[in-house]
Design a protein around this motif. Structure first.
Motif, PDB file in Angstrom:
ATOM      1  N   PHE A  31       0.824  -1.217   0.000  1.00  0.00           N
ATOM      2  CA  PHE A  31       0.000   0.000   0.000  1.00  0.00           C
ATOM      3  C   PHE A  31       0.856   1.265   0.000  1.00  0.00           C
ATOM      4  CE2 PHE A  31      -3.309  -2.909   1.745  1.00  0.00           C
ATOM      5  CZ  PHE A  31      -4.198  -2.765   0.701  1.00  0.00           C
ATOM      6  N   ALA A  32       1.946   1.263   0.750  1.00  0.00           N
ATOM      7  CA  ALA A  32       2.807   2.450   0.797  1.00  0.00           C
ATOM      8  C   ALA A  32       3.402   2.740  -0.579  1.00  0.00           C
ATOM      9  CB  ALA A  32       3.909   2.263   1.838  1.00  0.00           C
ATOM     10  N   PHE A  33       3.939   1.722  -1.241  1.00  0.00           N
ATOM     11  CA  PHE A  33       4.495   1.924  -2.582  1.00  0.00           C
ATOM     12  C   PHE A  33       3.405   2.371  -3.555  1.00  0.00           C
ATOM     13  CE2 PHE A  33       8.227  -0.458  -1.192  1.00  0.00           C
ATOM     14  CZ  PHE A  33       9.241   0.127  -1.923  1.00  0.00           C
ATOM     15  N   ALA A  34       2.234   1.730  -3.478  1.00  0.00           N
ATOM     16  CA  ALA A  34       1.148   2.091  -4.399  1.00  0.00           C
ATOM     17  C   ALA A  34       0.670   3.524  -4.164  1.00  0.00           C
ATOM     18  CB  ALA A  34      -0.014   1.110  -4.246  1.00  0.00           C
ATOM     19  N   PHE A  35       0.524   3.919  -2.893  1.00  0.00           N
ATOM     20  CA  PHE A  35       0.075   5.280  -2.597  1.00  0.00           C
ATOM     21  C   PHE A  35       1.095   6.317  -3.039  1.00  0.00           C
ATOM     22  CE2 PHE A  35      -2.754   3.855   1.208  1.00  0.00           C
ATOM     23  CZ  PHE A  35      -3.723   3.439   0.317  1.00  0.00           C
ATOM     24  N   VAL A  36       2.368   6.078  -2.756  1.00  0.00           N
ATOM     25  CA  VAL A  36       3.402   7.031  -3.166  1.00  0.00           C
ATOM     26  C   VAL A  36       3.440   7.128  -4.684  1.00  0.00           C
ATOM     27  CG1 VAL A  36       5.883   7.459  -3.229  1.00  0.00           C
ATOM     28  CG2 VAL A  36       4.789   6.850  -1.080  1.00  0.00           C
ATOM     29  N   LEU A  56       4.594  -2.977  -8.716  1.00  0.00           N
ATOM     30  CA  LEU A  56       5.495  -4.132  -8.764  1.00  0.00           C
ATOM     31  C   LEU A  56       6.565  -4.040  -7.683  1.00  0.00           C
ATOM     32  CD1 LEU A  56       5.991  -4.654 -12.595  1.00  0.00           C
ATOM     33  CD2 LEU A  56       4.702  -6.090 -11.007  1.00  0.00           C
ATOM     34  N   ALA A  57       7.069  -2.845  -7.441  1.00  0.00           N
ATOM     35  CA  ALA A  57       8.059  -2.665  -6.373  1.00  0.00           C
ATOM     36  C   ALA A  57       7.444  -2.989  -5.015  1.00  0.00           C
ATOM     37  CB  ALA A  57       8.602  -1.249  -6.388  1.00  0.00           C
ATOM     38  N   GLY A  58       6.204  -2.573  -4.802  1.00  0.00           N
ATOM     39  CA  GLY A  58       5.536  -2.908  -3.544  1.00  0.00           C
ATOM     40  C   GLY A  58       5.363  -4.399  -3.374  1.00  0.00           C
ATOM     41  N   LEU A  59       5.012  -5.085  -4.459  1.00  0.00           N
ATOM     42  CA  LEU A  59       4.833  -6.537  -4.384  1.00  0.00           C
ATOM     43  C   LEU A  59       6.145  -7.262  -4.127  1.00  0.00           C
ATOM     44  CD1 LEU A  59       2.317  -7.444  -7.220  1.00  0.00           C
ATOM     45  CD2 LEU A  59       2.098  -7.974  -4.805  1.00  0.00           C
ATOM     46  N   TYR A  60       7.141  -7.006  -4.954  1.00  0.00           N
ATOM     47  CA  TYR A  60       8.347  -7.820  -4.919  1.00  0.00           C
ATOM     48  C   TYR A  60       9.410  -7.301  -3.958  1.00  0.00           C
ATOM     49  CZ  TYR A  60       6.110 -10.254  -8.671  1.00  0.00           C
ATOM     50  OH  TYR A  60       5.205 -10.982  -9.387  1.00  0.00           O
ATOM     51  N   LEU A  61       9.660  -6.007  -3.939  1.00  0.00           N
ATOM     52  CA  LEU A  61      10.592  -5.488  -2.935  1.00  0.00           C
ATOM     53  C   LEU A  61       9.973  -5.577  -1.545  1.00  0.00           C
ATOM     54  CD1 LEU A  61      12.083  -2.369  -4.746  1.00  0.00           C
ATOM     55  CD2 LEU A  61      13.086  -4.635  -4.484  1.00  0.00           C
TER      56      LEU A  61
END
Length: 133
Positions: A31-36, A56-61
């Motif tokens: 959620f943080a990656f997606a919101f940013v 994708l970064a939120g999922l994998y990282l």
């Protein structure tokens, strides 16, 4: 290298580093990656496709960070603090994204490059799939 992207949610059976804290860190990081990414890229129509990089970064990282949190509890607290910062103070991020176009595109490129280099490094270490399983 594409084997890195095989499973965004690792198994929690047996002794798995993802088992604890696992989803308690991975979910907020997604959620943080997606919101940013949304706050930075959505105000500019030409940057909207870059939102995929952030998700994708939120999922994998986020998965890799969640696995590392199993070994370092301080990293768990830092991840939760980052999520809380994005959740409770979205206005400055949104204003920054709306007033700039070059910096969000550079940040998206950096996030995409980090995702690529982590995928490359992890698949080179083990040969196939995430080394942090």
């Amino acid at each position: 290298m594409l084997s890195y992207f095989r499973s965004p949610f690792p198994s929690t059976k047996g002794f798995s580093a993802y088992r604890m804290p696992g989803a308690a860190v991975h979910g907020p990081l997604i959620f943080a990656f997606a919101f940013v990414g949304f706050f930075l890229c959505w105000p500019h129509p030409m940057l909207r496709p870059l939102l995929i990089v952030w998700i994708l970064a939120g999922l994998y990282l986020g998965r890799d960070i969640a696995i590392l949190c199993h070994y370092n509890a301080l990293l768990t607290l830092i991840s939760w603090a980052a999520f809380a910062g994005v959740l409770f103070k979205p206005a400055p991020i949104a204003r920054f994204g709306a007033s700039h176009i070059v910096i969000p595109s550079i940040l998206s490129a950096v996030v995409g490059a980090v995702l690529f280099f982590v995928a490359f490094a992890i698949t080179r270490v083990k040969g196939s799939g995430p080394a942090l399983k």
